[in-house]
Structures are given as C-alpha cells and as structure tokens.
Design a protein around this motif. Structure first.
Motif, short mmCIF file in Angstrom:
data_model
loop_
_atom_site.label_atom_id
_atom_site.label_comp_id
_atom_site.label_asym_id
_atom_site.label_seq_id
_atom_site.Cartn_x
_atom_site.Cartn_y
_atom_site.Cartn_z
N VAL A 26 -9.32 -16.00 10.56
CA VAL A 26 -9.86 -16.76 11.69
C VAL A 26 -10.59 -17.99 11.15
O VAL A 26 -10.32 -19.10 11.54
N SER A 27 -11.52 -17.75 10.21
CA SER A 27 -12.24 -18.88 9.61
C SER A 27 -12.79 -18.47 8.25
O SER A 27 -12.69 -17.30 7.87
N GLY A 28 -13.36 -19.44 7.54
CA GLY A 28 -13.95 -19.14 6.24
C GLY A 28 -13.06 -19.57 5.09
O GLY A 28 -11.98 -20.13 5.30
N PRO A 29 -13.51 -19.32 3.87
CA PRO A 29 -12.81 -19.84 2.68
C PRO A 29 -11.61 -19.00 2.26
O PRO A 29 -11.34 -18.84 1.09
N VAL A 30 -10.88 -18.44 3.22
CA VAL A 30 -9.75 -17.57 2.87
C VAL A 30 -8.43 -18.15 3.35
O VAL A 30 -8.39 -18.92 4.32
N SER A 31 -7.34 -17.79 2.69
CA SER A 31 -6.04 -18.28 3.11
C SER A 31 -5.07 -17.15 3.42
O SER A 31 -4.06 -17.36 4.09
N SER A 32 -5.34 -15.94 2.94
CA SER A 32 -4.39 -14.86 3.24
C SER A 32 -5.07 -13.74 4.03
O SER A 32 -6.26 -13.52 3.90
N PRO A 33 -4.28 -13.03 4.84
CA PRO A 33 -4.84 -11.98 5.70
C PRO A 33 -5.28 -10.75 4.90
O PRO A 33 -4.92 -10.60 3.73
N LEU A 34 -6.03 -9.86 5.54
CA LEU A 34 -6.44 -8.60 4.91
C LEU A 34 -5.20 -7.77 4.59
O LEU A 34 -4.23 -7.80 5.34
N ARG A 35 -5.24 -7.04 3.47
CA ARG A 35 -4.10 -6.22 3.09
C ARG A 35 -4.04 -4.98 3.99
O ARG A 35 -5.05 -4.29 4.15
N GLU A 36 -2.86 -4.75 4.57
CA GLU A 36 -2.71 -3.55 5.41
C GLU A 36 -2.26 -2.38 4.57
O GLU A 36 -1.53 -2.54 3.58
N ILE A 37 -2.74 -1.21 4.92
CA ILE A 37 -2.40 -0.01 4.15
C ILE A 37 -1.55 0.90 5.01
O ILE A 37 -1.91 1.21 6.16
N PRO A 38 -0.37 1.30 4.50
CA PRO A 38 0.52 2.16 5.29
C PRO A 38 -0.08 3.54 5.52
O PRO A 38 -0.82 4.05 4.68
N PHE A 39 0.24 4.13 6.67
CA PHE A 39 -0.27 5.47 6.98
C PHE A 39 0.75 6.21 7.83
O PHE A 39 1.74 5.62 8.28
N GLU A 40 0.51 7.48 7.99
CA GLU A 40 1.40 8.30 8.82
C GLU A 40 0.55 9.05 9.83
O GLU A 40 -0.64 9.26 9.60
N ILE A 41 1.18 9.45 10.95
CA ILE A 41 0.46 10.30 11.89
C ILE A 41 1.17 11.64 11.97
O ILE A 41 2.37 11.70 12.28
N LYS A 42 0.48 12.68 11.58
CA LYS A 42 1.06 14.03 11.56
C LYS A 42 0.20 14.95 12.43
O LYS A 42 -0.97 15.15 12.13
N ASN A 43 0.77 15.48 13.48
CA ASN A 43 0.08 16.42 14.38
C ASN A 43 -1.28 15.90 14.84
O ASN A 43 -2.29 16.60 14.78
N GLY A 44 -1.30 14.63 15.24
CA GLY A 44 -2.55 14.07 15.73
C GLY A 44 -3.58 13.76 14.65
O GLY A 44 -4.74 13.54 14.94
N VAL A 45 -3.14 13.73 13.39
CA VAL A 45 -4.05 13.38 12.30
C VAL A 45 -3.49 12.18 11.56
O VAL A 45 -2.31 12.15 11.19
N LEU A 46 -4.36 11.16 11.36
CA LEU A 46 -3.95 9.97 10.64
C LEU A 46 -4.09 10.27 9.13
O LEU A 46 -5.15 10.68 8.68
N VAL A 47 -2.98 10.09 8.40
CA VAL A 47 -3.00 10.43 6.98
C VAL A 47 -2.69 9.19 6.14
O VAL A 47 -1.66 8.54 6.34
N ILE A 48 -3.60 8.87 5.20
CA ILE A 48 -3.35 7.78 4.25
C ILE A 48 -3.11 8.44 2.90
O ILE A 48 -4.00 9.10 2.37
N ALA A 49 -1.90 8.31 2.37
CA ALA A 49 -1.59 8.99 1.09
C ALA A 49 -1.00 8.01 0.08
O ALA A 49 -0.50 6.97 0.45
#
Lengths: 158, 219
Positions: free
Chosen positions: A135-158
């Motif tokens: 949006v603003s500030g001294p940055v040029s690239s977006p935040l890094r997104e981290i892949p995740f899965e949803i298993k039985n209503g639980v968000l899992v980052i592995a």
C-alpha cells in the motif's frame, strides 16, 4: 634416538650398524606408520569437536502449525511460529490466508492492524493490504504467502 | 611439511625459538632412573586441559538455572552431535583427574620428595588437590539431577560439624538455608571461572618452582 657416527658422513650414502647400506624402505615404512597413527589420533579428537559445533537437532522444528478454523474470526489475525519464523493467519471475506510476518523491506515482523484491516511494519512504516499487497512505504514486493491445507475444519501449515 | 617448515623457519629467525625448545623440551635432561610413575603430575595437568576444552564446549548449551539446567544437559546428550561423548568425557576425566592427582601425591609422599628444597611444591600441590575436589563437587551439582541435588545437600552439610560457626558456613556455601537456584549459580561461577583461574595460578607457580629446583633425582 639417532646415534650418529662421523664415518657415516664420509660416504655418499648411509649405513646401518652392521655396515650394510640403508635402502630407506624401512624408514619410509616407519614414517607411514607413525604418520597414520598421528592422523588417526588427531582425527578422533578433531572430529567430535567439529561435529559438536554443528547446528544441533531441534525436535520442535518439524512440527506443523494447526489452528482450528472456529478460533479464527473475520478481520482478526492469529500469530503463530512456523519453523522459527512468525506467520500471521488472517480471516478475510474469501477465507483464511497465511503470510510470512517478515516485512519484504528489511525483515522486521509486521503486525495486523485490526482497525484498518492491513499490515503495518513498526520499523520503517511500510503498509500492506489485507491481501499482502503493497500500500505504501519503502517496499516494492508483497508479503510472502505461505501455503496451507484445511483438514476437518483445522488449518494446517506444514 | 615443507610449508610448516617454512612457517617455523620464519618464526624461528625472528624469535630464536629453537634454542628455547632445545633447552626446555627436546634436549632437556631428566634423571636416567626416573620411572614411568613420574608421569602422573603431567597426566593430571593433561586431564585439566581436557576438562577446560570439553567444558568450553558444554558451556555453549548449558543453562545454570534450576528450571533449565537438567533440560539443557539432556539437550546436549540427545540433540547435539557428539554431545553425549563430550559430556561423558567431561564426567569421566573429572574422576580420572582426581585419581591421577592422588597417584602423583602418593609417589611424592613415598619417595619423600616434599623435603627441602621442595616444601612449597607440596604445599601448592595440596592446595591444588583441594581445588580439584571442589571442582568435582561443584560440577556434580550442575546437571541438577536427584543425585546431584542430594550430593550437594550432604556435601554442604559437612561444615556444620564445626562448633559455633558451622551452621553459618553451611548457609554461606549454600547461599541460603537450602540448596536452591542460588546454590546452583554460586557453584556454576566457582566451577567455570573462579576455580579454573585460581587453579591456573597455582599450577603456574607449581611448574615454575619445579623448573627452578629441578626434579628430584632418585638414588
């Protein structure tokens, strides 16, 4: 211990005690034996020390992050540690998204601003939208997104 | 080998190390009748060096706090590569060091080497025995196991036998009425800094004196 006698130096080559010329094969054999014994000894001392200085196994590292979806509410952020780095889970209208908290400017951890629904970096004032875009500030690239899965209503980052 | 010889030659040219080495190491004369039993002092010093180096490695992970000490030692033994070996060497060499110091002293006592002009060698040696045992005692508490806790409790109880001031000494050593985190901190500082520094000074003195008087010549 070498017992040197002056007459050894009178001839062009060395003699043993009985006057036979020395071939040098025995001396070389002894040198190889002493040399290898020294190398093995030094190795057994140096190897454990070098191995000790390696990064140790940290049992916590491989653990996945698990967050039940009912703990996430719209517009709120959830902070978690994933492999030693901070990640932020945000519940957007399109569903949950996970970002690496490290600001793409100089790596400070960004914080979620609930009032404005965006990310704010405390170091140099960078601002990222809820989708991680600059949006603003001294940055040029977006935040890094981290892949995740949803298993039985639980968000899992592995 | 050629490179080593070149580097040595460069240093030797400037500092004249060869005559120094010849006088003190390679051409130093020792009594012909000196037996292998004369090695115990040197070996005790060697175990001290082993303790210094393995101790430095253990210090990278050890945490002197009652809630973290045991976990940190377990971490060294199970998660650090070769940590189990370094920890075991430190513990075994501690016992070995005490055995070697005692054997060294037994020989000195048996041959009456402590007599003039070597009285102060003996006195400094007895001090070093005391420091070595305190090192072993303080080190024993650091892993913060049941055994070390009760060992420290029983050991620090000993001065209570002294009339009048006994109980005060016990409390001074424990940094309080019971064995606690304060005791652990105190023992830790003794073990890794205070005693090694004092011992190094006494050893230096011990070695300089033996160089001045020469080692005892057996009959």
């Amino acid at each position: 211990m070498s017992h040197e006698h002056p007459h050894h130096h009178d001839h062009g080559h060395e003699h043993d005690a009985s006057g036979e010329p020395v071939s040098g094969a025995r001396r070389r054999f002894c040198q190889v034996c002493i040399g290898s014994a020294t190398a093995i000894t030094v190795g057994t001392v140096v190897y454990p020390i070098v191995a000790f200085l390696k990064l140790p196994l940290r049992l916590g590292d491989a653990k996945p992050v698990e967050i039940p979806l009912d703990r996430l509410s719209p517009g709120q952020a959830y902070y978690a540690d994933f492999q030693g780095q901070q990640v932020i889970v945000v519940m957007t209208e399109a569903g949950p998204r996970v970002f690496d908290a490290a600001c793409t400017h100089l790596g400070c951890n960004v914080v979620w601003d609930t009032a404005h629904s965006n990310f704010h970096c405390p170091c140099h004032g960078a601002v990222f939208s809820g989708e991680g875009k600059v949006v603003s500030g001294p940055v040029s690239s977006p935040l890094r997104e981290i892949p995740f899965e949803i298993k039985n209503g639980v968000l899992v980052i592995a | 080998m050629r490179v080593i010889r070149l580097i040595y030659g460069w240093i030797d040219e400037r500092f004249a190390t060869t005559p120094l080495l010849e006088k003190n190491v390679t051409k130093k004369m020792v009594p012909r009748t000196l037996s292998w039993a004369g090695c115990f002092g040197g070996l005790a010093f060697f175990t001290f060096l082993v303790q210094v180096f393995t101790g430095m490695l253990l210090l990278m992970y050890y945490k002197p706090h009652p809630e973290a000490a045991w976990d940190s030692v377990t971490f060294i033994k199970s998660n650090v590569t070769m940590g189990w070996l370094v920890q075991r060497i430190h513990a075994v060499a501690a016992n070995l060091m005490i055995a070697l110091v005692l054997m060294h002293m037994a020989r000195i006592a048996y041959y009456k080497i402590y007599r003039k002009p070597r009285e102060l060698h003996w006195v400094s040696g007895v001090c070093l025995l005391l420091f070595t045992t305190i090192m072993a005692f303080t080190g024993y508490l650091l892993p913060w196991t049941q055994l070390s806790y009760w060992g420290a409790k029983v050991g620090t109880e000993i001065p209570s036998a002294i009339p009048i001031v006994g109980q005060d000494i016990v409390e001074w050593v424990r940094r309080g009425k019971a064995i606690s985190g304060e005791t652990l901190g105190f023992f830790f500082s003794l073990h890794i800094w205070i005693l090694p520094a004092v011992m190094s000074a006494f050893m230096g003195l011990h070695f300089v004196m033996i160089r001045r008087t020469g080692i005892s010549k057996p009959l």
